[in-house]
Design a protein around this motif. Structure first.
Motif, mmCIF file in Angstrom:
data_model
loop_
_atom_site.group_PDB
_atom_site.id
_atom_site.type_symbol
_atom_site.label_atom_id
_atom_site.label_comp_id
_atom_site.label_asym_id
_atom_site.label_seq_id
_atom_site.Cartn_x
_atom_site.Cartn_y
_atom_site.Cartn_z
ATOM 1 N N ASP A 63 0.845 -1.255 0.015
ATOM 2 C CA ASP A 63 0.135 0.098 0.119
ATOM 3 C C ASP A 63 0.872 1.392 -0.020
ATOM 4 O OD1 ASP A 63 -2.221 -1.535 0.040
ATOM 5 O OD2 ASP A 63 -2.792 -1.194 2.054
ATOM 6 N N VAL A 64 1.807 1.326 0.952
ATOM 7 C CA VAL A 64 2.682 2.531 0.890
ATOM 8 C C VAL A 64 3.402 2.597 -0.699
ATOM 9 C CG1 VAL A 64 4.757 3.392 1.877
ATOM 10 C CG2 VAL A 64 2.971 2.501 3.397
ATOM 11 N N ARG A 65 4.152 1.706 -1.059
ATOM 12 C CA ARG A 65 4.819 1.550 -2.138
ATOM 13 C C ARG A 65 3.718 2.149 -3.476
ATOM 14 N NH1 ARG A 65 6.145 0.678 -7.135
ATOM 15 N NH2 ARG A 65 8.211 -0.092 -7.732
ATOM 16 N N ALA A 66 2.459 1.823 -3.441
ATOM 17 C CA ALA A 66 1.712 2.254 -4.308
ATOM 18 C C ALA A 66 1.301 3.741 -4.246
ATOM 19 C CB ALA A 66 0.296 1.671 -4.238
ATOM 20 N N VAL A 67 1.242 4.234 -2.972
ATOM 21 C CA VAL A 67 1.280 5.901 -2.760
ATOM 22 C C VAL A 67 2.479 6.506 -3.308
ATOM 23 C CG1 VAL A 67 1.060 7.450 -0.720
ATOM 24 C CG2 VAL A 67 -0.456 5.472 -0.769
ATOM 25 N N LEU A 68 3.614 5.786 -2.818
ATOM 26 C CA LEU A 68 4.886 6.453 -3.236
ATOM 27 C C LEU A 68 5.155 6.571 -4.731
ATOM 28 C CD1 LEU A 68 7.249 5.041 -0.549
ATOM 29 C CD2 LEU A 68 6.185 7.368 -0.541
ATOM 30 N N ALA A 69 4.616 5.657 -5.413
ATOM 31 C CA ALA A 69 4.797 5.619 -6.919
ATOM 32 C C ALA A 69 4.140 6.710 -7.401
ATOM 33 C CB ALA A 69 4.343 4.165 -7.531
ATOM 34 N N GLU A 70 2.980 7.263 -6.673
ATOM 35 C CA GLU A 70 1.996 8.332 -7.391
ATOM 36 C C GLU A 70 2.299 9.609 -7.093
ATOM 37 O OE1 GLU A 70 -0.163 7.712 -9.998
ATOM 38 O OE2 GLU A 70 0.598 5.650 -9.795
ATOM 39 N N VAL A 71 3.513 9.996 -6.087
ATOM 40 C CA VAL A 71 3.816 11.029 -5.496
ATOM 41 C C VAL A 71 4.155 12.021 -6.613
ATOM 42 C CG1 VAL A 71 5.635 12.481 -4.280
ATOM 43 C CG2 VAL A 71 4.864 10.402 -3.442
#
Length: 189
Positions: A63-71
């Motif tokens: 979940d965190v990786r998905a958020v970071l990939a969209e910064v």
């Protein structure tokens, strides 16, 4: 319905890891929070607590990786500013007693499998953020990865320092320093 129960149990485990870590997490709490029957534990997680903890960390890591990939950001400075804005609410939760569910796995160094799950999650976060930095103009992949690693290290460190301080001040200080460093290095002259 059983997938729903399993998912709710994983969500409850993520929250418990953030608040109390692996050692402080109890099945009673997980079952109560998830609204699950006692038999659901070994039905959904035959490996017991270790399996539930691993699944919670894997989900939270993804979940965190998905958020970071969209910064968002069209410059390295904008990506760093947006990263810091994105993680600010998480750090505020740390100041109130929360923490990182993935980092909670590193407190049990005797469990190599859980430590490796945490290491892979942190690596994936660094990679996602480095990819955003490259897309925003950091010319060297090695520099982007180093900057991303510093930002993930900043995030994990401020979880601890903000929790200890009971305030977000350590994050604000580190964020100002990170932005200044990136401005000096990557702003057009």
């Amino acid at each position: 319905m059983s997938v729903d129960t399993r998912s709710r149990m994983i969500d409850a485990a993520v929250a418990a890891l953030q608040q109390r870590g692996v050692a402080g997490m109890s099945f009673t709490e997980i079952l109560s929070t998830a609204g699950a029957a006692r038999g659901a534990i070994y039905h959904h997680f035959p490996g017991g607590k270790k399996e539930l903890v691993a699944e919670a960390a894997l989900r939270n890591g993804a979940d965190v990786r998905a958020v970071l990939a969209e910064v968002p950001g069209d410059s390295p400075v904008a990506v760093v500013e947006n990263f810091l804005a994105t993680v600010r609410p998480v750090v505020q939760a740390s100041a109130a007693g929360g923490g990182c569910a993935v980092a909670a796995l590193t407190v049990s160094p005797e469990d190599e499998q859980l430590r490796e799950i945490a290491a892979r999650a942190f690596d994936s976060w660094t990679t996602a953020l480095a990819e955003r930095l490259i897309a925003a103009g950091v010319p060297d992949p090695g520099s982007a990865e180093s900057l991303a690693a510093m930002l993930i290290g900043l995030l994990e460190g401020v979880h601890v320092t903000c929790r200890a301080a009971g305030s977000i001040n350590p994050f604000e200080q580190a964020a100002r320093a990170a932005i200044e460093l990136v401005r000096v290095r990557y702003s057009p002259s």
